[in-house]
Design a protein around this motif. Structure first.
Motif, PDB file in Angstrom:
ATOM      1  N   UNK A   1      -1.413 -10.416  20.976  1.00  0.00           N
ATOM      2  CA  UNK A   1      -0.514  -9.359  21.470  1.00  0.00           C
ATOM      3  C   UNK A   1       0.481  -8.949  20.390  1.00  0.00           C
ATOM      4  N   UNK A   2       0.756  -7.663  20.291  1.00  0.00           N
ATOM      5  CA  UNK A   2       1.726  -7.126  19.335  1.00  0.00           C
ATOM      6  C   UNK A   2       3.126  -7.623  19.688  1.00  0.00           C
ATOM      7  N   UNK A   3       3.900  -8.095  18.706  1.00  0.00           N
ATOM      8  CA  UNK A   3       5.289  -8.493  18.984  1.00  0.00           C
ATOM      9  C   UNK A   3       6.114  -7.300  19.448  1.00  0.00           C
ATOM     10  N   UNK A   4       7.115  -7.558  20.278  1.00  0.00           N
ATOM     11  CA  UNK A   4       7.999  -6.503  20.758  1.00  0.00           C
ATOM     12  C   UNK A   4       9.435  -6.798  20.327  1.00  0.00           C
ATOM     13  N   UNK A   5      10.264  -5.748  20.323  1.00  0.00           N
ATOM     14  CA  UNK A   5      11.628  -5.825  19.805  1.00  0.00           C
ATOM     15  C   UNK A   5      12.565  -5.098  20.763  1.00  0.00           C
ATOM     16  N   UNK A   6      13.871  -5.421  20.755  1.00  0.00           N
ATOM     17  CA  UNK A   6      14.796  -4.819  21.723  1.00  0.00           C
ATOM     18  C   UNK A   6      15.058  -3.325  21.515  1.00  0.00           C
ATOM     19  N   UNK A   7      15.037  -2.834  20.277  1.00  0.00           N
ATOM     20  CA  UNK A   7      15.398  -1.434  20.041  1.00  0.00           C
ATOM     21  C   UNK A   7      14.334  -0.658  19.270  1.00  0.00           C
ATOM     22  N   UNK A   8      13.381  -1.335  18.658  1.00  0.00           N
ATOM     23  CA  UNK A   8      12.392  -0.674  17.821  1.00  0.00           C
ATOM     24  C   UNK A   8      10.992  -1.028  18.298  1.00  0.00           C
ATOM     25  N   UNK A   9      10.008  -0.360  17.731  1.00  0.00           N
ATOM     26  CA  UNK A   9       8.618  -0.609  18.104  1.00  0.00           C
ATOM     27  C   UNK A   9       7.721  -0.412  16.883  1.00  0.00           C
ATOM     28  N   UNK A  10       6.662  -1.202  16.811  1.00  0.00           N
ATOM     29  CA  UNK A  10       5.665  -1.029  15.751  1.00  0.00           C
ATOM     30  C   UNK A  10       4.330  -0.608  16.368  1.00  0.00           C
ATOM     31  N   UNK A  11       4.391  -0.046  17.549  1.00  0.00           N
ATOM     32  CA  UNK A  11       3.186   0.396  18.238  1.00  0.00           C
ATOM     33  C   UNK A  11       2.435   1.401  17.371  1.00  0.00           C
ATOM     34  N   UNK A  12       1.172   1.145  17.137  1.00  0.00           N
ATOM     35  CA  UNK A  12       0.329   2.023  16.336  1.00  0.00           C
ATOM     36  C   UNK A  12       0.359   1.753  14.849  1.00  0.00           C
ATOM     37  N   UNK A  13       1.244   0.855  14.402  1.00  0.00           N
ATOM     38  CA  UNK A  13       1.373   0.613  12.965  1.00  0.00           C
ATOM     39  C   UNK A  13       0.151  -0.082  12.389  1.00  0.00           C
ATOM     40  N   UNK A  14      -0.357  -1.094  13.077  1.00  0.00           N
ATOM     41  CA  UNK A  14      -1.490  -1.847  12.529  1.00  0.00           C
ATOM     42  C   UNK A  14      -2.695  -0.944  12.320  1.00  0.00           C
ATOM     43  N   UNK A  15      -2.856   0.023  13.196  1.00  0.00           N
ATOM     44  CA  UNK A  15      -3.998   0.931  13.076  1.00  0.00           C
ATOM     45  C   UNK A  15      -3.912   1.810  11.829  1.00  0.00           C
ATOM     46  N   UNK A  16      -2.721   1.937  11.247  1.00  0.00           N
ATOM     47  CA  UNK A  16      -2.555   2.773  10.046  1.00  0.00           C
ATOM     48  C   UNK A  16      -2.693   1.987   8.757  1.00  0.00           C
ATOM     49  N   UNK A  17      -2.836   0.661   8.835  1.00  0.00           N
ATOM     50  CA  UNK A  17      -2.966  -0.159   7.632  1.00  0.00           C
ATOM     51  C   UNK A  17      -4.260   0.192   6.920  1.00  0.00           C
ATOM     52  N   UNK A  18      -4.156   0.512   5.609  1.00  0.00           N
ATOM     53  CA  UNK A  18      -5.335   0.879   4.835  1.00  0.00           C
ATOM     54  C   UNK A  18      -5.030   0.701   3.352  1.00  0.00           C
ATOM     55  N   UNK A  19      -6.006   1.015   2.524  1.00  0.00           N
ATOM     56  CA  UNK A  19      -5.836   0.937   1.070  1.00  0.00           C
ATOM     57  C   UNK A  19      -6.663   2.036   0.436  1.00  0.00           C
ATOM     58  N   UNK A  20      -6.167   2.580  -0.678  1.00  0.00           N
ATOM     59  CA  UNK A  20      -6.880   3.691  -1.309  1.00  0.00           C
ATOM     60  C   UNK A  20      -8.018   3.222  -2.214  1.00  0.00           C
ATOM     61  N   UNK A  21      -8.104   1.908  -2.428  1.00  0.00           N
ATOM     62  CA  UNK A  21      -9.171   1.321  -3.250  1.00  0.00           C
ATOM     63  C   UNK A  21      -9.241   1.929  -4.644  1.00  0.00           C
ATOM     64  N   UNK A  22      -8.073   2.355  -5.154  1.00  0.00           N
ATOM     65  CA  UNK A  22      -8.037   2.950  -6.488  1.00  0.00           C
ATOM     66  C   UNK A  22      -7.332   2.010  -7.457  1.00  0.00           C
ATOM     67  N   UNK A  23      -7.686   2.150  -8.710  1.00  0.00           N
ATOM     68  CA  UNK A  23      -7.033   1.364  -9.749  1.00  0.00           C
ATOM     69  C   UNK A  23      -5.612   1.870  -9.951  1.00  0.00           C
ATOM     70  N   UNK A  24      -4.733   0.998 -10.434  1.00  0.00           N
ATOM     71  CA  UNK A  24      -3.364   1.383 -10.726  1.00  0.00           C
ATOM     72  C   UNK A  24      -3.294   2.112 -12.058  1.00  0.00           C
ATOM     73  N   UNK A  25      -2.163   2.747 -12.305  1.00  0.00           N
ATOM     74  CA  UNK A  25      -1.991   3.509 -13.545  1.00  0.00           C
ATOM     75  C   UNK A  25      -2.093   2.618 -14.776  1.00  0.00           C
TER      76      UNK A  25
END
Length: 541
Positions: free
Chosen positions: A162-186
Motif C-alpha cells: 500500500x502507498x504511504x499516506x501523509x497528513x497534508x500531502x499526497x504522492x498518489x500517481x507518482x510511482x507510475x511516473x517513475x522512468x528513465x531516458x536510457x541515455x548517456x550523460x554529457x
C-alpha cells in the motif's frame, strides 16, 4: 575571763555578712560590675527572636505541642521519623523503624554508561527502543500534533503493497511516473540499460517498493525490493510541480546510507575490515547500509531510547533536550545506539558525522548550483565564514537553540494550511525580540511601501534547495524552495557564494534580500516593482 572570752570572739573567722560592708567601703567610688542580658535592648522583627544579641529566625516549633507519634517540623505536627533514636549494626540501616540490610549502592557514584550492582559499578544494560506508539499512551496530545510534522515521514515502510499516506500531502500517481531516458550523460557515462538504473529495473507497483523516502512537504523517492534507491532521469517526485526529476542518473544500485537523519536508532553497517559491531542490514536487504529501530524521525530519535522511561516514567531517565553526539559516541561499542540526537546532528551537512570516521567538518554552509543545500539550518545559524573558518560562529542567532523559535511537535511547513488546526509551529515571532514592545535596541519596524512585509520576506529568502529551484525573474537571482536561516543582511557584500560555489557566506546579499522582488518584473497589486541596480545605497530600517 571576761576579757579572754572577748578576745576569743574577735578571732573567729568573719562571715560574708560581716565582710560585705567593708568590701563596699573599699570599692567606694567604683561602679559595681554585674552580668547583663545581651538581648535586653534588642527588638526583632516578626518571625525572629534574639539569641546572644542577634536577631535570628524564630523556631516555628516553639510552643507547639504534638500528639504521641508526631513531631513538629516547620511549625506543623507531622508523623515522627520511626528511625529517630534507632541504632543499627554495621551493614544495616533503619527503614520504618526496623534495621535491615543497607543498600550497597547508596553512596556509590558510577561513570556514564555504568550502573551500580551490589556496590560495584558495571556496564549498564543498554536502553532499548519502545516505539512512538508507546510514548503516545502518556503524551497523546503531543503525539497527535507530532504526526502532523514531517519528521515521522523521512522514510516510510511500504506495508502490504500500500502507498504511504501523509497528513497534508499526497504522492498518489507518482510511482507510475517513475522512468528513465536510457541515455548517456554529457560526460560520456553510459546508461546501465533499459528502465531505471537499478539492477531490478523500474518498480511497477508498491509490491516492488520496500520504502518511500519523504513524501511530506517537498519530494519523494523510492527504494526497490533489494533496498537500493531507485535512480534515473525521472525518479524523484516533486510535490510542488507534481512532476518527476532525475536523481543520480546512471548510477547503479545506490545504497541507502541516509539513516543517521532519516531513521530512529540507526547503526551503520560496519564494512571496515575488523569492525564487527554491526554486520546486519535492515530487513536483510543488500541495499541498506545499516539498521534502525523505527523508520522516520520518531519520538526516541530526539529523546533517546525509552525502555527505562516506560518502565518508570521520570524526568531523570529520558532526554528532554539533547546535545550533539560526539565522534567518541559513534566509535563506542554501541555506536551511539539509544542516545538522543540533537537538531544540529541532522540540520547540518558539513559537520555531519558518518561511518567509518564519524568526523565532521566545522559546520560551514555547503552550497551547490547557486543555492544552499537542504537541511543546513544549524550551519546557517552558526554562520561560519568560509574565508575565516577558524574564526568560528558569527551568526547573530548562533547562541539560540532551534526550539527557541520552533515547536518541534507541530508543523511549520503546513501551519498556515486551512486543514491545520494545531498550535502554530512557531513559539515566538521575530518582533517578540526585535520590536518596540520588546524594548529591543534593534527596532525593526518597517514603514512606507514596506510596511506590509514580514521580517522573513527579506531576512529569510528562498536561498536553499530541497526539491527544486525557481528560475530567475528579471534581474533577480535563481531561488530555491527553503527559506534561509542566516538572517543577517549585508547589502554591501557582493558575493553570496565562494568563487567555486561550494560554500555560502554567512550573510544575505542584496540580490537575495532585495532583488527577489525588486527585479523589474515582479508585480504587486498589478504594478511592477521597480528594479534596484545597487541595493547597497539603501537604508531599510
Amino acid at each position: 575571763m571576761t576579757k579572754q572570752k572577748s578576745l576569743l570572739r574577735v578571732q573567729r573567722p568573719l562571715g560574708i555578712a560581716a565582710l560585705l560592708p567593708g568590701m563596699f567601703l573599699l570599692m567606694a567610688g567604683c561602679d559595681p560590675v554585674l552580668p547583663t542580658d545581651p538581648c535586653a535592648a534588642v527588638t526583632c522583627a516578626d518571625g525572629e527572636t534574639c539569641v546572644d544579641g542577634t536577631c535570628v529566625a524564630a523556631d516555628p516549633c516553639d510552643g507547639v505541642t504534638c500528639a504521641d507519634g508526631e513531631t513538629c517540623v516547620d511549625g506543623a505536627c507531622v508523623a515522627a521519623d520511626p528511625c529517630d533514636g534507632v541504632t543499627c549494626a554495621d551493614g544495616e540501616t533503619c527503614v520504618d523503624g526496623a534495621c535491615v540490610a543497607a543498600d550497597p549502592c547508596a553512596d556509590v557514584t558510577c561513570a556514564d554508561g555504568e550502573t551500580c550492582v551490589d556496590g560495584t559499578c558495571v556496564a549498564a544494560a543498554a536502553r532499548t527502543y519502545v516505539g512512538s506508539a508507546a510514548c503516545s499512551t502518556c503524551h497523546a496530545a503531543i503525539y497527535a500534533t507530532f504526526l502532523n510534522t514531517g519528521h515521522p515521514y523521512k522514510i516510510n515502510k511500504v506495508v502490504d503493497g500500500a502507498m504511504p499516506t501523509y497528513p497534508f500531502s499526497s504522492i498518489d500517481g507518482a510511482l507510475e511516473m517513475v522512468t528513465d531516458d536510457d541515455a548517456a550523460l554529457d560526460d560520456g557515462t553510459e546508461d546501465p540499460g533499459v528502465g531505471t538504473d537499478n539492477t531490478l529495473g523500474t518498480p511497477g507497483s508498491y509490491d516492488a517498493v520496500t520504502y518511500v523516502i519523504g513524501g511530506f512537504g517537498w519530494k519523494a523517492r523510492f527504494i526497490d525490493a533489494d533496498g537500493f534507491i531507485v535512480t534515473g532521469s525521472a525518479v524523484q517526485y516533486n510535490l510542488e510541480t507534481e512532476g518527476m526529476v532525475s536523481y543520480h542518473n546512471n548510477e547503479v544500485d545506490k545504497v541507502f546510507n541516509c539513516g543517521n537523519c532519516h531513521t530512529t536508532g540507526w547503526k551503520a553497517y560496519t564494512s571496515e575490515e575488523g569492525d564487527e559491531r554491526n554486520l546486519n542490514r535492515q530487513d536483510g536487504l543488500p541495499g541498506m547500509a545499516g539498521t534502525f529501530a523505527e523508520p522516520g524521525i520518531q519520538c526516541e530519535a530526539c529523546h533517546g531510547a525509552g525502555s527505562d522511561h516506560i518502565a518508570g516514567p521520570s524526568g531523570d531517565n529520558i532526554t528532554k533536550l539533547a546535545t550533539s553526539r560526539t565522534t567518541e559516541d559513534f566509535l563506542a561499542a554501541d555506536m551511539a545506539f539509544g542516545k538522543a540526537a540533537s537538531c544540529s546532528d541532522c540540520h547540518t551537512r558539513h559537520a555531519e558525522k558518518d561511518y567509518p570516521t564519524y568526523v565532521g567538518g566545522s559546520g560551514m554552509i555547503l552550497a551547490s548550483g547557486g543555492l544552499i543545500k537542504h537541511h543546513e539550518q544549524a550551519d546557517e545559524m552558526q554562520g561560519i565564514n568560509p574565508a575565516d573558518e577558524a574564526g568560528g560562529p558569527t551568526g547573530p542567532h548562533a547562541g539560540l537553540t532551534c526550539i527557541t523559535c520552533h515547536d518541534p511537535h507541530t508543523t511549520t511547513r503546513y501551519m498556515n494550511d486551512s486543514r491545520h488546526d494545531d498550535a502554530p509551529g512557531m513559539n515566538i515571532a521575530c518582533t517578540d525580540c526585535h520590536g518596540i514592545a520588546a524594548g529591543s535596541e534593534k527596532d525593526y519596524v518597517l514603514t512606507g511601501g514596506m510596511a506590509d512585509l514580514a521580517c522573513i520576506d527579506c531576512h529569510m529568502p528562498l536561498l536553499a534547495k530541497s526539491a527544486l529551484s525557481h528560475a530567475a525573474e528579471g534581474t533577480g537571482p535563481v531561488t530555491g524552495d527553503i527559506k534561509s536561516h542566516i538572517f543577517r543582511i549585508d547589502l554591501s557584500a557582493e558575493n553570496q557564494f565562494t568563487d567555486d560555489g561550494g560554500f555560502a557566506y554567512p550573510w544575505v546579499t542584496g540580490d537575495f534580500a532585495c532583488k527577489t522582488c525588486h527585479n523589474g518584473v515582479t508585480e504587486i497589486d498589478g504594478e511592477a516593482v521597480f528594479d534596484i541596480a545597487d541595493p547597497s545605497i539603501f537604508t531599510i530600517h
